[in-house]
Design a protein around this motif. Structure first.
Motif, PDB file in Angstrom:
ATOM      1  N   HIS A 198     -21.109  12.996   0.575  1.00 57.02           N
ATOM      2  CA  HIS A 198     -21.026  11.431   1.132  1.00 57.02           C
ATOM      3  C   HIS A 198     -20.492  10.956   0.138  1.00 57.02           C
ATOM      4  O   HIS A 198     -19.536  11.597  -0.939  1.00 57.02           O
ATOM      5  CB  HIS A 198     -22.997  11.548   0.336  1.00 57.02           C
ATOM      6  N   CYS A 199     -19.573   9.519  -0.236  1.00 60.01           N
ATOM      7  CA  CYS A 199     -19.259   9.287  -1.395  1.00 60.01           C
ATOM      8  C   CYS A 199     -20.427   9.234  -2.564  1.00 60.01           C
ATOM      9  O   CYS A 199     -21.674   8.786  -2.778  1.00 60.01           O
ATOM     10  CB  CYS A 199     -19.345   7.477  -0.917  1.00 60.01           C
ATOM     11  N   HIS A 200     -19.835   9.160  -3.470  1.00 62.63           N
ATOM     12  CA  HIS A 200     -20.550   9.221  -4.962  1.00 62.63           C
ATOM     13  C   HIS A 200     -21.066   8.046  -5.986  1.00 62.63           C
ATOM     14  O   HIS A 200     -20.924   7.674  -6.418  1.00 62.63           O
ATOM     15  CB  HIS A 200     -20.469  10.363  -5.570  1.00 62.63           C
ATOM     16  N   ASN A 201     -20.177   6.647  -4.802  1.00 58.88           N
ATOM     17  CA  ASN A 201     -20.421   5.451  -5.151  1.00 58.88           C
ATOM     18  C   ASN A 201     -21.901   5.407  -4.929  1.00 58.88           C
ATOM     19  O   ASN A 201     -21.975   5.412  -3.207  1.00 58.88           O
ATOM     20  CB  ASN A 201     -19.631   4.806  -4.848  1.00 58.88           C
ATOM     21  N   LEU A 202     -22.994   5.813  -4.821  1.00 54.60           N
ATOM     22  CA  LEU A 202     -24.295   6.370  -4.626  1.00 54.60           C
ATOM     23  C   LEU A 202     -25.219   4.770  -4.060  1.00 54.60           C
ATOM     24  O   LEU A 202     -25.854   5.617  -2.826  1.00 54.60           O
ATOM     25  CB  LEU A 202     -25.106   6.689  -5.983  1.00 54.60           C
ATOM     26  N   ALA A 203     -24.467   3.971  -4.541  1.00 56.04           N
ATOM     27  CA  ALA A 203     -24.718   2.425  -3.753  1.00 56.04           C
ATOM     28  C   ALA A 203     -24.315   2.470  -2.306  1.00 56.04           C
ATOM     29  O   ALA A 203     -25.126   2.371  -1.015  1.00 56.04           O
ATOM     30  CB  ALA A 203     -24.464   1.461  -4.463  1.00 56.04           C
ATOM     31  N   HIS A 204     -23.043   2.754  -2.605  1.00 59.43           N
ATOM     32  CA  HIS A 204     -22.668   3.083  -0.815  1.00 59.43           C
ATOM     33  C   HIS A 204     -23.121   4.390  -0.201  1.00 59.43           C
ATOM     34  O   HIS A 204     -23.132   3.979   1.375  1.00 59.43           O
ATOM     35  CB  HIS A 204     -20.785   3.797  -0.975  1.00 59.43           C
ATOM     36  N   ALA A 205     -23.573   5.582  -0.475  1.00 58.06           N
ATOM     37  CA  ALA A 205     -24.241   6.520   0.410  1.00 58.06           C
ATOM     38  C   ALA A 205     -25.334   5.620   1.039  1.00 58.06           C
ATOM     39  O   ALA A 205     -25.625   6.565   1.456  1.00 58.06           O
ATOM     40  CB  ALA A 205     -24.313   7.761  -0.532  1.00 58.06           C
ATOM     41  N   ILE A 242     -11.922  -0.355  -1.024  1.00 56.25           N
ATOM     42  CA  ILE A 242     -12.646  -0.083  -2.414  1.00 56.25           C
ATOM     43  C   ILE A 242     -12.269   1.226  -2.424  1.00 56.25           C
ATOM     44  O   ILE A 242     -12.292   2.104  -1.588  1.00 56.25           O
ATOM     45  CB  ILE A 242     -14.442  -1.090  -2.647  1.00 56.25           C
ATOM     46  N   VAL A 243     -12.860   1.534  -4.015  1.00 58.99           N
ATOM     47  CA  VAL A 243     -12.774   3.469  -3.859  1.00 58.99           C
ATOM     48  C   VAL A 243     -13.884   3.817  -3.663  1.00 58.99           C
ATOM     49  O   VAL A 243     -14.697   3.388  -3.596  1.00 58.99           O
ATOM     50  CB  VAL A 243     -12.225   3.878  -5.767  1.00 58.99           C
ATOM     51  N   HIS A 244     -13.260   4.908  -2.951  1.00 62.43           N
ATOM     52  CA  HIS A 244     -14.761   5.893  -2.520  1.00 62.43           C
ATOM     53  C   HIS A 244     -14.672   7.795  -2.910  1.00 62.43           C
ATOM     54  O   HIS A 244     -13.423   8.350  -2.797  1.00 62.43           O
ATOM     55  CB  HIS A 244     -14.864   5.773  -1.015  1.00 62.43           C
ATOM     56  N   PRO A 245     -15.394   7.422  -4.147  1.00 62.97           N
ATOM     57  CA  PRO A 245     -15.200   9.224  -4.733  1.00 62.97           C
ATOM     58  C   PRO A 245     -16.226  10.065  -3.811  1.00 62.97           C
ATOM     59  O   PRO A 245     -17.277  10.355  -3.886  1.00 62.97           O
ATOM     60  CB  PRO A 245     -16.047   8.520  -6.203  1.00 62.97           C
ATOM     61  N   TRP A 246     -15.305  10.930  -3.276  1.00 60.91           N
ATOM     62  CA  TRP A 246     -16.041  11.971  -2.206  1.00 60.91           C
ATOM     63  C   TRP A 246     -16.460  12.965  -2.894  1.00 60.91           C
ATOM     64  O   TRP A 246     -16.016  13.410  -3.489  1.00 60.91           O
ATOM     65  CB  TRP A 246     -14.823  12.282  -1.108  1.00 60.91           C
ATOM     66  N   GLY A 252     -25.236   4.148   3.903  1.00 58.63           N
ATOM     67  CA  GLY A 252     -24.911   5.185   4.929  1.00 58.63           C
ATOM     68  C   GLY A 252     -24.179   5.902   4.623  1.00 58.63           C
ATOM     69  O   GLY A 252     -23.291   6.649   5.954  1.00 58.63           O
ATOM     70  N   MET A 253     -22.882   5.507   3.719  1.00 56.01           N
ATOM     71  CA  MET A 253     -21.589   6.544   3.784  1.00 56.01           C
ATOM     72  C   MET A 253     -22.355   8.307   2.918  1.00 56.01           C
ATOM     73  O   MET A 253     -21.847   8.118   2.627  1.00 56.01           O
ATOM     74  CB  MET A 253     -20.893   6.151   2.741  1.00 56.01           C
ATOM     75  N   THR A 254     -22.978   8.650   3.918  1.00 61.80           N
ATOM     76  CA  THR A 254     -23.439  10.236   4.167  1.00 61.80           C
ATOM     77  C   THR A 254     -23.656  11.148   5.816  1.00 61.80           C
ATOM     78  O   THR A 254     -24.056   9.855   6.303  1.00 61.80           O
ATOM     79  CB  THR A 254     -24.650  10.050   3.440  1.00 61.80           C
TER      80      THR A 254
HETATM   81 CU    CU Z   1     -18.303   4.124  -0.930  1.00 56.83          CU
END
Ligand code: CU
Length: 579
Positions: free
Chosen positions: A561-568, A507-511, A571-573
């Motif tokens: 962090h990832c700015h798909n905030l659900a991803h952030a 999936i895409v991760h907007p950094w 864990g993605m922070t």
């Molecule tokens: Cu992401």
């Protein structure tokens, strides 16, 4: 084929192979000979086809081809090696090949599970765990089908399973290698002494807002979604008083893309404490960056922003000229919010559309009926932007594009994801087939200002089981760890820092790095050839490798962090820390 589509093809073939082996095993156990042979043939072909996709991935520069070769390939070979010869012998009783076929199914499924569940980096423990699972499932199936299996098989399975549990689950690894992030920076004293020239108050509270004729529960600044548009002129001292009326999860204001001093950055637990109901916090910073930005809560950020705690921040170099409008795109309760109204525009008037993506996923924008230029991305002017016609732009979550053109005498329209949000008359609506602008090749190039890098960090973005916590979770990970276990990246003031960001997931991760704009150096090994791109939000698509760099000139502790905030939130922070 792009790496992303190769990855998708490889995944589909792997799923097909696993399903066909398992289906073949089940069919032969049920003595359905033609079906079993048909499925086994499909499975054999699909398993062998993965040799092609894995080779193609390796040739396309996919960073993790090696682990597919190390884990998926041996299991697939074992599957073919054990099930294949037995099938070719064409046994009189098809039930005799049920266990070998099931074994092949378990082997290919487990290789697939390693890819999906176990994040980067692949470890010997993960391999052992996969083998243990395959052997255990085969033993159980054999018993159930009354097949004869040597006793040593069970003993080997037990030994492998114990070894795998110890190494593969990370039980032997000491958790929490990451230094603690400081908390609660205390009083909301103004950080710069200058008298404010622009004062605003934002009061966060629950609200009911109208979305397309439907009343929707929201969280709002000053009762409106988006919150009030904050405007300033370069040189202003902006003071914003944040009050929380009744948001139980707490509120802060993060100035997205605005490189404010660290203590004004609005990240709870890192630069300040979350503002609780009844409390307030005063932000003060100098508006020395012109451009299009936005602000949003960073407390429970996924739900907070989604529910409506955001607004636009525009800093202009001087008085606005022509028609200068902001178009923040947001989805509230599953529906797109209507764009602000625009009056009819006279021909020849200069128009600037400030497009802002406040959602967690990419949006596609298209201007029909006129040529336009992309004047700025993420608040920073581009160098030598050329006119574009019938071209769409993709804006990542959190990103901003400023599109400029002179209003034509004929109708124009703005489309977002194929839906017209503005239209001054009938225009062609067939924008879906338009090519998409690649900003890495747009505008006039300029040399990279640095010839060497003091620090280089690699971030592998992935998905995997996070076993460091008491309750295991399926987390979005960076370098195999999830927040708060990802070690911070430590730099010194003045360092030129390079990030290599690799997306190993599907999936895409907007950094999004706070406090700094990064200069894009290259994507997938190809250097950027257009205008220098100073971004604060960029989409790293599946399989992509981005090289970006920046000068560490804004000391503090910064979220990265990832700015798909659900991803952030999942864990993605991680954090960039100045020593
Ligand atoms: Cu992401």
């Amino acid at each position: 084929m792009t790496t992303g589509s190769l990855l998708a093809a490889d995944l589909v073939i792997a799923v097909l192979a696993a399903a066909a082996w398992l289906g073949g095993g089940a069919a032969s156990a049920a003595r359905r000979r033609p079906l079993a042979l048909g499925l086994a043939a499909v499975a054999l072909l699909a398993t062998l086809a993965r040799a092609i996709t894995i080779t193609a991935l390796a040739r396309a520069g996919w960073w993790f081809a090696a682990e597919k070769v190390l884990i998926a390939a041996p299991l697939s070979l074992a599957a073919v090696g054990i099930a294949g010869p037995r099938l070719l012998r064409a046994p009189g009783d098809i039930r005799a090949v049920a266990v070998p076929l099931l074994f092949a199914g378990y082997a290919t499924s487990s290789a697939l599970l390693v890819t999906i569940l176990h994040g980067y980096p692949a470890s010997a423990g993960a391999g052992l765990l996969a083998v243990a699972g395959v052997v255990a499932a085969t033993v159980i199936s054999g018993r159930a089908l009354g097949a004869h299996l040597p006793r040593t098989v069970s003993r080997v399975a037990l030994v492998v399973a114990v070894a795998a549990l110890l190494t593969g689950t990370g039980l032997t690894v000491a958790p929490g290698a990451a230094p603690a992030v400081p908390h609660d920076h205390g009083s909301p004293a103004a950080r710069i002494a200058d008298e404010p020239t622009r004062r605003f108050t934002l009061t966060a509270g629950t609200a009911t807002v109208d979305v397309g004729g439907r009343n929707v529960a929201a969280w709002a600044f000053n009762g409106q979604v988006p919150g009030p548009e904050l405007t300033a002129t370069v040189g202003d001292v902006v003071e914003v008083t944040l009050r929380n009326r009744d948001i139980g999860r707490g509120v802060t204001v993060h100035w997205h893309g605005y490189d404010v001093p660290n203590d004004q950055d609005g990240v709870p637990g890192v630069t300040q404490a979350a503002v609780r109901p009844g409390q307030e916090f005063v932000y003060r910073f100098r508006a020395d960056q012109a451009g299009t930005y936005w602000y949003h809560t960073h407390s429970a950020s996924d739900v907070g922003v989604r529910m409506g705690l955001y607004g636009v921040l525009v800093v202009r170099p001087g008085p606005a000229t022509g028609l200068d409008v902001t178009v923040p795109v947001h989805t509230l309760a599953g529906r797109p919010l209507p764009a602000p109204k625009v009056e009819q525009v006279e021909a020849g008037l200069p128009v600037r559309l400030r497009l802002i993506n406040t959602d967690s996923t990419t949006h596609r924008y298209a201007v029909a009926g006129t040529a336009f230029r992309v004047a700025a991305i993420d608040g920073v002017d581009l160098r030598g932007p050329t006119p574009l016609v019938d071209t769409a732009v993709l804006i990542p979550a959190g990103g901003r594009y400023d599109l400029v053109f002179d209003a034509p005498a004929t109708p124009v329209a703005l489309f977002v994801d194929g839906r017209a949000v503005y239209s001054t008359g009938p225009v062609s609506t067939a924008t879906g087939a338009w090519p998409v602008l690649d900003p890495l090749g747009y505008g006039a190039t300029a040399p990279v200002p640095w010839s060497r890098f003091d620090k280089t960090f690699t971030l592998v973005l992935d998905r995997g089981l996070d076993l460091r916590r008491l309750l295991p979770r399926y987390a979005h990970t960076v370098n195999g760890a999830a927040d708060p276990d990802i070690p911070p990246q430590v730099v010194r003031r003045g360092d030129v820092v390079r990030f290599t960001i690799v997306n190993r997931s599907q999936i895409v991760h907007p950094w999004h790095l706070h406090g700094h704009h990064v200069l894009v150096l290259a994507r997938d090994g190809k250097p950027a050839t257009g205008s220098p791109l100073w971004l604060d939000s960029f989409d790293v698509r599946p399989g992509e490798v981005w090289e970006v760099a920046f000068r560490a000139d804004n000391p503090g502790m910064w979220a990265n962090h990832c700015h798909n905030l659900a991803h952030a939130d999942a864990g993605m922070t991680l954090h960039l820390m100045y020593s």
